[in-house]
Design an enzyme around this catalytic site. Structure first.
Site, mmCIF file in Angstrom:
data_model
loop_
_atom_site.group_PDB
_atom_site.id
_atom_site.type_symbol
_atom_site.label_atom_id
_atom_site.label_comp_id
_atom_site.label_asym_id
_atom_site.label_seq_id
_atom_site.Cartn_x
_atom_site.Cartn_y
_atom_site.Cartn_z
ATOM 1 N N ASN A 299 50.840 41.887 36.771
ATOM 2 C CA ASN A 299 49.910 43.017 36.993
ATOM 3 C C ASN A 299 49.137 42.918 38.310
ATOM 4 O O ASN A 299 48.554 43.904 38.760
ATOM 5 C CB ASN A 299 48.955 43.158 35.813
ATOM 6 N N GLU B 252 40.915 25.403 40.574
ATOM 7 C CA GLU B 252 40.854 26.610 41.420
ATOM 8 C C GLU B 252 39.428 26.793 41.941
ATOM 9 O O GLU B 252 39.209 27.397 42.985
ATOM 10 C CB GLU B 252 41.307 27.818 40.589
ATOM 11 N N ASP C 5 49.108 37.348 43.758
ATOM 12 C CA ASP C 5 48.965 38.750 43.358
ATOM 13 C C ASP C 5 49.248 39.605 44.596
ATOM 14 O O ASP C 5 48.316 40.007 45.295
ATOM 15 C CB ASP C 5 47.528 39.002 42.874
HETATM 16 C C1 LIG Z 1 40.537 36.566 41.239
HETATM 17 C C2 LIG Z 1 41.471 35.859 42.105
HETATM 18 C C3 LIG Z 1 40.953 35.223 43.324
HETATM 19 C C4 LIG Z 1 42.742 35.834 41.722
HETATM 20 C C5 LIG Z 1 43.716 34.829 42.035
HETATM 21 N N1 LIG Z 1 43.674 33.773 41.150
HETATM 22 C C6 LIG Z 1 43.919 33.855 39.814
HETATM 23 N N2 LIG Z 1 43.400 32.851 39.081
HETATM 24 C C7 LIG Z 1 43.529 32.841 37.738
HETATM 25 N N3 LIG Z 1 44.160 33.795 37.059
HETATM 26 C C8 LIG Z 1 44.695 34.818 37.745
HETATM 27 C C9 LIG Z 1 44.603 34.899 39.147
HETATM 28 N N4 LIG Z 1 45.238 36.023 39.533
HETATM 29 C C10 LIG Z 1 45.705 36.622 38.403
HETATM 30 N N5 LIG Z 1 45.353 35.910 37.326
HETATM 31 C C11 LIG Z 1 45.634 36.210 35.898
HETATM 32 O O1 LIG Z 1 46.665 37.172 35.842
HETATM 33 C C12 LIG Z 1 46.222 38.356 35.162
HETATM 34 C C13 LIG Z 1 46.867 39.585 35.769
HETATM 35 O O2 LIG Z 1 48.260 39.570 35.538
HETATM 36 P P1 LIG Z 1 48.907 39.814 34.099
HETATM 37 O O3 LIG Z 1 48.121 40.834 33.379
HETATM 38 O O4 LIG Z 1 48.890 38.478 33.370
HETATM 39 O O5 LIG Z 1 50.308 40.265 34.406
HETATM 40 C C14 LIG Z 1 44.697 38.310 35.299
HETATM 41 O O6 LIG Z 1 44.062 39.049 34.289
HETATM 42 C C15 LIG Z 1 44.414 36.819 35.215
HETATM 43 O O7 LIG Z 1 44.399 36.387 33.873
HETATM 44 ZN ZN LIG Z 2 47.446 32.662 39.966
#
Ligand SMILES: CC(C)=CCNc1ncnc2c1ncn2[C@@H]1O[C@H](COP(=O)(O)O)[C@@H](O)[C@H]1O
Ligand SMILES: [Zn+2]
Length: 348
Positions: free
Chosen positions: A22, A205, A288
């Site tokens: 996502n 992190e 992302d």
């Molecule tokens: C906020 C930031 C700096 C992001 C990068 N670092 C991240 N650290 C931890 N979990 C993440 C990060 N980026 C995405 N996610 C996880 O991936 C999810 C989005 O993708 P999905 O819904 O699992 O498909 C987020 O809600 C979160 O749970």
């Molecule tokens: Zn990540």
């Protein structure tokens, strides 16, 4: 996207091992979803962080809440997953491990099981349509949801691992690192490891996670996401670094994500250099690509320009990522062969 990478980086065959589904939705797909759901009143500026912009970690996590509103049906999920896979392929990614948190949406009837089935179906359709990429799936545990949901997610991942042609290969631990503690999730993660799921864990992190990282390294994980604050110069410790090195656990490193999310001050201060100079396996990843307006070619170019890496060195980095993947040995061999064939064309 911020600035398209030069041809060498686009032609370079690449392996992407850290991509949250996502968070990887492109601007074009996002515009399409926004137009389909005008009642949500969402603008694209709410779902992406552009060049030169930065956000606090908390603000970044708010972005995912907005995106999740736009992707809440089986149809949305199928469309988005296929688009993301096609975009990675178009960027020269030949092996991709996608990760995503199974989500239940009561409004639309989406269940967690259906969620995983839909992602797998999208992967299947892309293969059938001849998209030039091998894709595997890591089921994600959002640490915010606590131990019970983690155990339930592991069970789901285990079910799919045993029933689906090897598409589900592992488990990811992610979510807001400032929420919850790994000790509560340890039993579920241990169980996942014992049943044969590979573990890719976001560790250190943020600076406050030293104790949690020490604990989770005992499992041990098969790969570490970020590991930004592992080393002593940033408040980690030599002991942590030694453990990661002794066990040879590869690091998934995401330059743009860390700089835009402000856990790293600037590109030249990124911990890539620390680990790369130690000769430790480092894999460049996007995290992302949609939220951070990047792609994997750009990440390779950024690493090259920031740390003065030659094209040879970049090639070695992209090839080494194969060995860090959770692909079965037969597929790894095929990927090495493909890299060997392409080398004379790309490196000239
Ligand atoms: C906020 C930031 C700096 C992001 C990068 N670092 C991240 N650290 C931890 N979990 C993440 C990060 N980026 C995405 N996610 C996880 O991936 C999810 C989005 O993708 P999905 O819904 O699992 O498909 C987020 O809600 C979160 O749970
Ligand atoms: Zn990540």
């Amino acid at each position: 996207m911020d600035t398209p990478a030069e041809p060498f980086y686009r032609q370079l065959p690449k392996v992407e091992l850290h991509a949250h589904l996502n968070g990887s939705v492109s601007e074009a797909t996002m515009e399409y979803l926004i137009a389909r759901k005008p009642h949500l009143n969402i603008q694209h500026s709410m779902t992406a962080i552009r060049k030169g912009q930065r956000r606090t970690l908390d603000e970044c996590f708010q972005v995912f809440k907005v995106i999740h509103q736009l992707i809440d049906t089986e149809e949305d999920l199928l469309l988005v997953t296929k688009a993301v896979i096609e975009e990675f392929a178009a960027d020269g990614v030949r092996y991709l491990e996608l990760r995503s948190t199974p989500r239940e949406e009561t409004r639309t009837g989406l269940t967690k099981r259906k969620y995983v089935e839909t992602v797998i179906e999208a992967i299947r359709q892309c293969k059938e349509e001849g998209v030039d990429i091998e894709v595997r799936f890591l089921v994600a545990v959002d640490r915010r949801n606590g131990p019970e949901v983690a155990a339930e997610t592991v069970k789901l991942a285990e079910d799919f691992m045993t029933s689906n042609d090897g598409v589900v290969v592992g488990l990811d631990l992610s979510g807001d690192p400032t929420v919850g503690h790994g000790k509560d999730l340890l039993p579920a993660l241990q169980k996942a490891k014992n049943c044969g799921l590979k573990l890719a864990l976001h560790l250190s992190e943020v600076p406050s996670q030293k104790e949690e990282t020490e604990l989770l390294l005992t499992i041990p994980p098969d790969r570490i996401g970020h590991g930004t604050f592992l080393h002593p110069e940033v408040g980690g410790s030599k002991c942590l670094v030694d453990k990661v090195r002794e066990r040879n656990i590869p690091l998934e490193l995401c330059l743009t994500s860390n700089v835009k999310g402000q856990t790293v001050e600037s590109y030249d201060k990124h911990h890539f250099l620390y680990w790369y100079q130690l000769g430790h396996p480092c894999v460049l990843c996007t995290d992302d690509k949609g939220v951070f307006s990047t792609d994997l070619s750009q990440e390779y170019q950024l690493a090259a320009s920031t740390f003065g890496l030659s094209q040879e060195a970049i090639w070695e980095l992209s090839q080494q990522a194969i060995s860090c993947s959770f692909a079965p040995d037969g597929l790894k061999k095929q990927l090495y062969e493909r890299w060997a064939l392409l080398r004379p064309q790309v490196l000239c």
